[in-house]
Write a protein that holds these residues in place. Structure first.
Motif, PDB file in Angstrom:
ATOM      1  N   SER A  27       0.825  -1.209   0.000  1.00 56.40           N
ATOM      2  CA  SER A  27       0.000   0.000   0.000  1.00 56.40           C
ATOM      3  C   SER A  27       0.859   1.258   0.000  1.00 56.40           C
ATOM      4  O   SER A  27       0.561   2.234  -0.693  1.00 56.40           O
TER       5      SER A  27
ATOM      6  N   LEU B  97      -7.546   1.322   7.697  1.00 54.67           N
ATOM      7  CA  LEU B  97      -8.007   2.444   6.874  1.00 54.67           C
ATOM      8  C   LEU B  97      -6.839   3.116   6.156  1.00 54.67           C
ATOM      9  O   LEU B  97      -6.944   3.490   4.988  1.00 54.67           O
TER      10      LEU B  97
ATOM     11  N   GLU C 175      -6.764   2.675   1.721  1.00 58.08           N
ATOM     12  CA  GLU C 175      -7.064   3.767   0.786  1.00 58.08           C
ATOM     13  C   GLU C 175      -6.174   3.746  -0.464  1.00 58.08           C
ATOM     14  O   GLU C 175      -6.680   3.855  -1.583  1.00 58.08           O
TER      15      GLU C 175
ATOM     16  N   LEU D 204      -7.364   1.078  -2.799  1.00 55.79           N
ATOM     17  CA  LEU D 204      -8.618   1.451  -3.460  1.00 55.79           C
ATOM     18  C   LEU D 204      -8.374   2.487  -4.556  1.00 55.79           C
ATOM     19  O   LEU D 204      -9.019   2.470  -5.606  1.00 55.79           O
ATOM     20  N   PHE D 205      -7.443   3.399  -4.317  1.00 57.49           N
ATOM     21  CA  PHE D 205      -7.109   4.381  -5.352  1.00 57.49           C
ATOM     22  C   PHE D 205      -6.594   3.703  -6.613  1.00 57.49           C
ATOM     23  O   PHE D 205      -6.895   4.134  -7.728  1.00 57.49           O
TER      24      PHE D 205
ATOM     25  N   ILE E 129      -3.518  13.525  -2.763  1.00 57.22           N
ATOM     26  CA  ILE E 129      -4.279  12.531  -2.016  1.00 57.22           C
ATOM     27  C   ILE E 129      -5.687  13.018  -1.718  1.00 57.22           C
ATOM     28  O   ILE E 129      -6.663  12.264  -1.794  1.00 57.22           O
TER      29      ILE E 129
ATOM     30  N   ALA F  53      -9.034  11.399  -3.161  1.00 55.50           N
ATOM     31  CA  ALA F  53     -10.084  11.000  -2.225  1.00 55.50           C
ATOM     32  C   ALA F  53     -11.423  11.602  -2.620  1.00 55.50           C
ATOM     33  O   ALA F  53     -12.467  10.927  -2.577  1.00 55.50           O
TER      34      ALA F  53
ATOM     35  N   LEU G  98     -12.644   9.650  -5.595  1.00 53.60           N
ATOM     36  CA  LEU G  98     -13.222   8.363  -5.197  1.00 53.60           C
ATOM     37  C   LEU G  98     -14.621   8.550  -4.624  1.00 53.60           C
ATOM     38  O   LEU G  98     -15.538   7.747  -4.881  1.00 53.60           O
ATOM     39  N   LYS G  99     -14.816   9.623  -3.861  1.00 52.01           N
ATOM     40  CA  LYS G  99     -16.141   9.905  -3.307  1.00 52.01           C
ATOM     41  C   LYS G  99     -17.147  10.181  -4.418  1.00 52.01           C
ATOM     42  O   LYS G  99     -18.286   9.692  -4.391  1.00 52.01           O
TER      43      LYS G  99
ATOM     44  N   THR H 254     -17.290  -0.178  -3.542  1.00 51.25           N
ATOM     45  CA  THR H 254     -16.355   0.542  -2.672  1.00 51.25           C
ATOM     46  C   THR H 254     -16.505   0.109  -1.218  1.00 51.25           C
ATOM     47  O   THR H 254     -15.513  -0.121  -0.508  1.00 51.25           O
TER      48      THR H 254
ATOM     49  N   HIS I  73     -13.729  -1.850   0.919  1.00 55.58           N
ATOM     50  CA  HIS I  73     -13.289  -1.278   2.190  1.00 55.58           C
ATOM     51  C   HIS I  73     -13.382  -2.308   3.312  1.00 55.58           C
ATOM     52  O   HIS I  73     -12.436  -2.490   4.097  1.00 55.58           O
TER      53      HIS I  73
END
Length: 448
Positions: free
Chosen positions: A73, A134, A138, A141-142, A321, A325, A328-329, A342, A346
């Protein structure tokens, strides 16, 4: 016949051998003890329950997998957000982060061994695992939604640039009219020279200055004309006098001439007239420029708007970042399936990151935990007994020391008394000898 009959079946021997497996078991070798050592397993104690070696081996593998996932990560995060970093720096940071995650998870797991672990402590450890998960989840997920995030960021940036250009066009009209009274235009006004409105303001300002200066010059000329009229009247033939047989002007005429010249010098009327001529000429130039300003101003304004728009587009972030983020939202909010995916990813990554603590919660109390708890209790009991023994020994030693001091004190007191008695006897003998000597002298003196 009786001697030939076996006492138990032949196959029961192997069964009894398996049941009578030696305790503790022989020490394990290879890489499995190292994995168990990462989570704080005591191998000599685990040798009493070798059946649980496999469980704790995979338990240690879970911790290593979590640390490897954290390192991956971190590599993905640095590659995405700091692409300018060299490969050596990325690898170095990933190794450090691997060690941090490994040390934290090892502590979280090793602190749960034993039967005295309380539920609230497990909840606290699980909360720490979720926070760590968390942070690890992230960047992954990115990367999973990289294409969708970049597309969302590109669309959003294009919309921001279009809105910014629209505000520039709205707040900077082609006729150059002022928009300072509009609050939304406070940060969108451009300074472009040569606008028709600016030239009109310059022409008006120039005209006002010329009008004011013309009024001032007219007043000075009026006063100067009045003084010149007075001078001409006082210096006329009517006021001439005879001086040395010749007609000459009076002293009043000379004073009038001097006053007129002094006023003309002090009033600077020539300077003001030149300034007025310059203002008139500048007004004519501005009026000539105003006629062609509309055609010249629009290209300059368009160029300024284009430059500001390009600068705005260049300043927008695409790989930060916070920007990713937000992207992604937006991706999650734009589509229901994307939101579901998502959330699922998560939860999956959080479960993977929190698996060491979850495994402890799900596995419950093991035989190793029972033995470890028994050892803890025995250690506490032995330590308490050792403290009692030390306390008893220390108290007895103090008694011996006190008894020794008492006897030593008694002996010293006895010696002191003997010395005191001996000294008294010696003093008494000396006094008696002295008295006898004195009595002898007295008796000899009396002739006895």
């Amino acid at each position: 016949m009786a001697t030939d009959t076996p006492l138990r079946p032949a196959d029961s021997a192997a069964l009894d051998e398996n049941r009578s497996q030696s305790r503790p078991a022989p020490p394990a070798s290879g890489w499995t003890p190292r994995l168990r050592r990462l989570i704080g397993i005591d191998e000599p104690l685990l040798a009493w329950v070798p059946e649980e070696r496999a469980r704790y081996t995979w338990y240690g593998a879970l911790v290593v997998n979590t640390a490897l996932l954290g390192a991956l990560s971190m590599v993905l995060a640095l590659s995405s957000f700091r692409s300018d970093l060299p490969l050596a720096a990325v690898v170095g940071v990933a190794v450090v982060w691997f060690w941090v995650v490994l040390a934290l998870d090892s502590w979280l797991v090793s602190s749960t061994h034993g039967t005295t672990v309380r539920k609230w402590t497990l909840l606290v450890r699980f909360f720490l695992s979720v926070l760590l998960g968390l942070f690890i989840a992230e960047p992954i997920l990115f990367q999973i939604f990289d294409k969708e995030i970049r597309q969302s960021i590109a669309v959003g940036n294009e919309q921001k640039v279009a809105d910014y250009r629209g505000m520039l066009v709205s707040c900077n009209p082609t006729d150059g009219a002022s928009t300072t009274d509009r609050r939304e235009c406070a940060r969108h006004q451009l300074k472009v020279a040569g606008s028709p409105a600016e030239l009109a303001r310059q022409i008006k300002s120039n005209g006002d200055r010329a009008k004011t200066l013309s009024t001032q010059v007219a007043g000075i000329n009026k006063t100067l004309s009045a003084r010149q009229s007075t001078e001409q009247r006082l210096c006329g033939p009517k006021y001439w006098i005879w001086r040395g047989g010749v007609r000459d002007v009076t002293i009043t005429c000379e004073r009038a001439r001097e006053a007129t010249s002094e006023y003309e010098r002090n009033s600077k009327v020539k300077t003001y007239e030149k300034q007025l001529e310059g203002l008139v000429a500048q007004g004519q130039k501005l009026a000539a420029r105003k006629d062609g300003a509309a055609d010249d101003y629009q290209p300059l304004l368009q160029k300024a708007v284009d430059d500001k728009t390009r600068q705005r587009a260049a300043d927008l972030d695409t790989d930060g970042i916070l920007t990713r983020a937000a992207g992604l939202k937006e991706v999650a909010e734009s589509d229901g399936f994307a939101l579901f995916l998502t959330i699922v990813l998560h939860l999956l990554l959080l479960c993977l990151d929190a698996m060491p603590v979850l495994a402890k919660v799900l596995s419950g109390v093991t035989t190793y935990d029972t033995l470890l708890g028994a050892r803890h209790r025995a250690s506490r009991t032995l330590f308490a007994e050792e403290l009692q023994v030390q306390h008893t020994c220390a108290r007895m030693e103090h008694d011996v020391q006190r008894h020794r001091v008492e006897w030593d004190t008694t002996d010293r007191m006895r010696r002191l008394e003997q010395e005191h008695q001996r000294a008294q006897a010696e003093r008494a003998a000396q006094e008696r000898a002295e008295l006898e000597a004195r009595m002898g002298r007295i008796m000899r003196a009396r002739g006895v």
